[in-house]
Design an enzyme around this catalytic site. Structure first.
Site, PDB file in Angstrom:
ATOM      1  N   ASP A  83      -1.881   0.764  25.442  1.00 39.79           N
ATOM      2  CA  ASP A  83      -1.668   2.090  25.639  1.00 39.79           C
ATOM      3  C   ASP A  83      -2.964   2.827  26.215  1.00 39.79           C
ATOM      4  O   ASP A  83      -2.590   3.661  26.982  1.00 39.79           O
ATOM      5  CB  ASP A  83      -1.551   2.525  24.004  1.00 39.79           C
ATOM      6  CG  ASP A  83      -1.586   4.030  23.900  1.00 39.79           C
ATOM      7  OD1 ASP A  83      -0.506   4.672  24.712  1.00 39.79           O
ATOM      8  OD2 ASP A  83      -2.215   4.734  23.483  1.00 39.79           O
ATOM      9  N   LEU A 139      11.113  -6.490   4.325  1.00 40.48           N
ATOM     10  CA  LEU A 139      11.024  -7.507   3.302  1.00 40.48           C
ATOM     11  C   LEU A 139       9.777  -8.044   2.848  1.00 40.48           C
ATOM     12  O   LEU A 139       9.751  -9.079   1.974  1.00 40.48           O
ATOM     13  CB  LEU A 139      12.317  -8.665   3.385  1.00 40.48           C
ATOM     14  CG  LEU A 139      13.704  -8.131   3.721  1.00 40.48           C
ATOM     15  CD1 LEU A 139      14.578  -9.220   3.887  1.00 40.48           C
ATOM     16  CD2 LEU A 139      14.095  -7.104   2.512  1.00 40.48           C
ATOM     17  N   CYS A 140       8.763  -7.603   3.662  1.00 40.74           N
ATOM     18  CA  CYS A 140       7.245  -8.142   3.250  1.00 40.74           C
ATOM     19  C   CYS A 140       6.722  -7.303   2.115  1.00 40.74           C
ATOM     20  O   CYS A 140       7.050  -6.375   1.553  1.00 40.74           O
ATOM     21  CB  CYS A 140       6.452  -7.770   4.391  1.00 40.74           C
ATOM     22  SG  CYS A 140       6.534  -8.860   5.675  1.00 40.74           S
ATOM     23  N   HIS A 141       6.108  -8.396   1.194  1.00 40.01           N
ATOM     24  CA  HIS A 141       5.388  -7.645   0.013  1.00 40.01           C
ATOM     25  C   HIS A 141       4.095  -6.875   0.352  1.00 40.01           C
ATOM     26  O   HIS A 141       3.557  -7.118   1.503  1.00 40.01           O
ATOM     27  CB  HIS A 141       5.167  -8.907  -1.017  1.00 40.01           C
ATOM     28  CG  HIS A 141       6.169  -9.638  -1.743  1.00 40.01           C
ATOM     29  ND1 HIS A 141       6.878 -10.439  -0.882  1.00 40.01           N
ATOM     30  CD2 HIS A 141       6.892  -9.316  -2.658  1.00 40.01           C
ATOM     31  CE1 HIS A 141       7.916 -10.894  -1.476  1.00 40.01           C
ATOM     32  NE2 HIS A 141       7.779 -10.245  -2.702  1.00 40.01           N
ATOM     33  N   MET A 198       2.298 -12.638   8.286  1.00 37.32           N
ATOM     34  CA  MET A 198       3.043 -11.725   8.805  1.00 37.32           C
ATOM     35  C   MET A 198       1.932 -10.433   9.194  1.00 37.32           C
ATOM     36  O   MET A 198       1.827  -9.930  10.073  1.00 37.32           O
ATOM     37  CB  MET A 198       4.066 -10.917   8.127  1.00 37.32           C
ATOM     38  CG  MET A 198       5.217 -11.874   7.798  1.00 37.32           C
ATOM     39  SD  MET A 198       6.075 -12.234   9.398  1.00 37.32           S
ATOM     40  CE  MET A 198       6.497 -10.958  10.069  1.00 37.32           C
ATOM     41  N   GLU A 199       0.798 -10.306   8.339  1.00 41.40           N
ATOM     42  CA  GLU A 199      -0.289  -9.501   8.475  1.00 41.40           C
ATOM     43  C   GLU A 199      -0.915 -10.018   9.668  1.00 41.40           C
ATOM     44  O   GLU A 199      -1.494  -9.197  10.610  1.00 41.40           O
ATOM     45  CB  GLU A 199      -1.050  -9.415   7.036  1.00 41.40           C
ATOM     46  CG  GLU A 199      -0.381  -8.879   5.993  1.00 41.40           C
ATOM     47  CD  GLU A 199       0.783  -9.447   5.454  1.00 41.40           C
ATOM     48  OE1 GLU A 199       1.424  -8.677   4.513  1.00 41.40           O
ATOM     49  OE2 GLU A 199       0.884 -10.577   5.492  1.00 41.40           O
TER      50      GLU A 199
END
Length: 164
Positions: free
Chosen positions: A127, A74-76, A112-113
């Site tokens: 990793d 739901l992120c733009h 969020m970014e």
């Protein structure tokens, strides 16, 4: 409190930000990975067999932040104007702290970014180092601060001021 990502029937939806004003927005997120002393030293000395761990993690974090809208439903999609990933080596705790700063001028924030950038950078360190240390621990991922938008400035109250 109303949840903006759900309609009245409880269905998920992307928030309509079309009527919001464009403002300059910035978010800073942090996270840490704890390594054993041997692994920490190899990363610090640039001696890991897979290459320059922090350079690769920096690039991966930036790429991850740019793809946030593809990863979180739901992120733009945002026109990001700044993305940085920086690292702080904390020898006394064999900890690498990643800091992501994201910036845009737009209708919605970049929290969020920033959080995605930090998380992808830390996962990349894991990793690249797992052959040397399978006991690494990723944690303490959080939004440190953000500016811009209707809600204005936010500084995480759980952070001691000497850390900021």
């Amino acid at each position: 409190m109303e949840f903006t990502h759900f309609d009245r029937q409880g269905n998920a939806r992307m928030v309509d930000v079309g009527d919001k004003e464009d403002t300059r927005r910035e978010a800073v997120a942090r996270g840490s990975i704890f390594l054993n002393p041997e692994c920490f030293e190899q990363v610090a000395q640039g001696a890991m067999k897979k290459g320059d761990v922090l350079a690769v993690a920096r690039t991966a974090g930036i790429m991850g932040a740019k793809k946030t809208w593809e990863l979180i439903p739901l992120c733009h999609g945002l026109n990001l104007t700044k993305l940085t990933i920086d690292f702080e080596m904390k020898e006394e705790t064999c900890q690498i702290e990643a800091v992501c700063t994201a910036r845009t001028t737009g209708k919605t924030g970049v929290e969020m970014e920033a959080l995605t950038g930090v998380t992808v950078a830390l996962l990349t360190i894991y990793d690249m180092c797992k052959a040397v240390d399978k006991s690494m621990e990723i944690g303490q991922v959080y939004l440190e601060k953000k500016t811009g938008g209707k809600s204005g400035e936010f500084a995480n109250p759980r952070i001691r001021t000497e850390e900021m």
